[in-house]
Design a protein around this motif. Structure first.
Motif, PDB file in Angstrom:
ATOM      1  N   ARG A 132       0.818  -1.219   0.000  1.00 55.55           N
ATOM      2  CA  ARG A 132       0.000   0.000   0.000  1.00 55.55           C
ATOM      3  C   ARG A 132       0.855   1.274   0.000  1.00 55.55           C
ATOM      4  NH1 ARG A 132      -3.751   0.180   4.734  1.00 55.55           N
ATOM      5  NH2 ARG A 132      -4.522   1.963   3.575  1.00 55.55           N
ATOM      6  N   ARG A 133       2.138   1.149  -0.319  1.00 53.92           N
ATOM      7  CA  ARG A 133       3.055   2.281  -0.240  1.00 53.92           C
ATOM      8  C   ARG A 133       2.575   3.468  -1.079  1.00 53.92           C
ATOM      9  NH1 ARG A 133       9.173   1.802  -2.069  1.00 53.92           N
ATOM     10  NH2 ARG A 133       8.179   1.937  -4.081  1.00 53.92           N
ATOM     11  N   ALA A 134       2.118   3.230  -2.299  1.00 55.47           N
ATOM     12  CA  ALA A 134       1.655   4.331  -3.158  1.00 55.47           C
ATOM     13  C   ALA A 134       0.485   5.066  -2.505  1.00 55.47           C
ATOM     14  CB  ALA A 134       1.258   3.804  -4.534  1.00 55.47           C
ATOM     15  N   GLU A 135      -0.413   4.316  -1.925  1.00 53.53           N
ATOM     16  CA  GLU A 135      -1.562   4.908  -1.224  1.00 53.53           C
ATOM     17  C   GLU A 135      -1.097   5.737  -0.027  1.00 53.53           C
ATOM     18  OE1 GLU A 135      -5.276   3.153   1.356  1.00 53.53           O
ATOM     19  OE2 GLU A 135      -4.573   1.971  -0.361  1.00 53.53           O
ATOM     20  N   LEU A 136      -0.119   5.217   0.703  1.00 53.01           N
ATOM     21  CA  LEU A 136       0.419   5.941   1.855  1.00 53.01           C
ATOM     22  C   LEU A 136       1.150   7.214   1.413  1.00 53.01           C
ATOM     23  CD1 LEU A 136       1.735   2.888   3.898  1.00 53.01           C
ATOM     24  CD2 LEU A 136      -0.299   4.265   4.389  1.00 53.01           C
ATOM     25  N   GLU A 137       1.848   7.149   0.281  1.00 59.37           N
ATOM     26  CA  GLU A 137       2.523   8.339  -0.247  1.00 59.37           C
ATOM     27  C   GLU A 137       1.513   9.405  -0.657  1.00 59.37           C
ATOM     28  OE1 GLU A 137       4.882   6.536  -3.298  1.00 59.37           O
ATOM     29  OE2 GLU A 137       6.608   6.239  -1.952  1.00 59.37           O
ATOM     30  N   GLN A 138       0.410   8.982  -1.261  1.00 57.48           N
ATOM     31  CA  GLN A 138      -0.651   9.938  -1.623  1.00 57.48           C
ATOM     32  C   GLN A 138      -1.253  10.584  -0.378  1.00 57.48           C
ATOM     33  OE1 GLN A 138      -3.354   7.591  -3.959  1.00 57.48           O
ATOM     34  NE2 GLN A 138      -2.011   7.573  -5.762  1.00 57.48           N
ATOM     35  N   ALA A 139      -1.442   9.804   0.660  1.00 60.04           N
ATOM     36  CA  ALA A 139      -1.969  10.345   1.916  1.00 60.04           C
ATOM     37  C   ALA A 139      -0.984  11.342   2.516  1.00 60.04           C
ATOM     38  CB  ALA A 139      -2.248   9.217   2.904  1.00 60.04           C
ATOM     39  N   ARG A 198      -1.389  14.599   0.630  1.00 57.97           N
ATOM     40  CA  ARG A 198      -2.620  15.290   1.069  1.00 57.97           C
ATOM     41  C   ARG A 198      -2.437  15.947   2.427  1.00 57.97           C
ATOM     42  NH1 ARG A 198      -4.958  10.623  -1.103  1.00 57.97           N
ATOM     43  NH2 ARG A 198      -5.283   9.725   0.953  1.00 57.97           N
ATOM     44  N   PRO A 223       6.268  12.751   0.659  1.00 57.89           N
ATOM     45  CA  PRO A 223       5.948  11.350   0.354  1.00 57.89           C
ATOM     46  C   PRO A 223       7.183  10.444   0.360  1.00 57.89           C
ATOM     47  CG  PRO A 223       5.743  12.699  -1.613  1.00 57.89           C
ATOM     48  CD  PRO A 223       5.989  13.632  -0.461  1.00 57.89           C
TER      49      PRO A 223
END
Length: 142
Positions: A42-49, A52, A57
């Motif tokens: 889920r790294r990409a999702e965590l970077e997007q968070a 935000r 990131p």
């Protein structure tokens, strides 16, 4: 014909309570590694968070690396000392308890999550099995 040397007798199998304790400690180690793998996936999702939230990131990868080191260390601790408990090492109970206390502090101090509740439950069950009278009797015999 030459005689084969006699193998040492197999040590007696531990009682169910000890096997249960060891199974819980092994399961906890496996759960930690699986949980860590999910974070990496889920790294990409965590970077997007992080973007935000206004955070860097790139810091996500460093944080995941640190979490991986900790997860592997705890998994090795639970696996190694659980195995030693199964072999009847009396002191392994105390070390497992120490590892579990450190782990609880690692979880509780920054804040809890749903995955942490599963971890805390496994720690509680593993600790209970580790200190039951049947386990104490097993390690006293060795």
């Amino acid at each position: 014909m030459t005689e084969q040397p006699h193998a040492a007798p197999a040590p007696p199998a531990p009682p169910p309570v000890v096997r249960g304790a060891v199974a819980v400690w092994f399961a906890l180690g496996a759960f930690l590694l699986l949980e860590n793998l999910v974070l990496w996936l889920r790294r990409a999702e965590l970077e997007q968070a992080a973007v935000r939230a206004g955070d860097d990131p790139a810091a996500v990868t460093g944080l995941l690396g640190q979490l991986t080191v900790v997860a592997v260390a705890f998994a090795i601790g639970y696996g190694l000392f659980g195995w030693l408990l199964r072999r009847g090492r009396r002191w392994a109970r105390g070390v497992l308890t120490g590892v579990a206390v450190l782990h609880v502090l690692w979880i509780v101090l920054p804040g809890a999550s749903a995955a942490n509740l599963v971890t805390l439950l496994l720690i509680a069950v593993g600790s209970a099995f580790t200190w039951l009278p049947g386990t104490a009797q097993w390690v006293k015999q060795h």
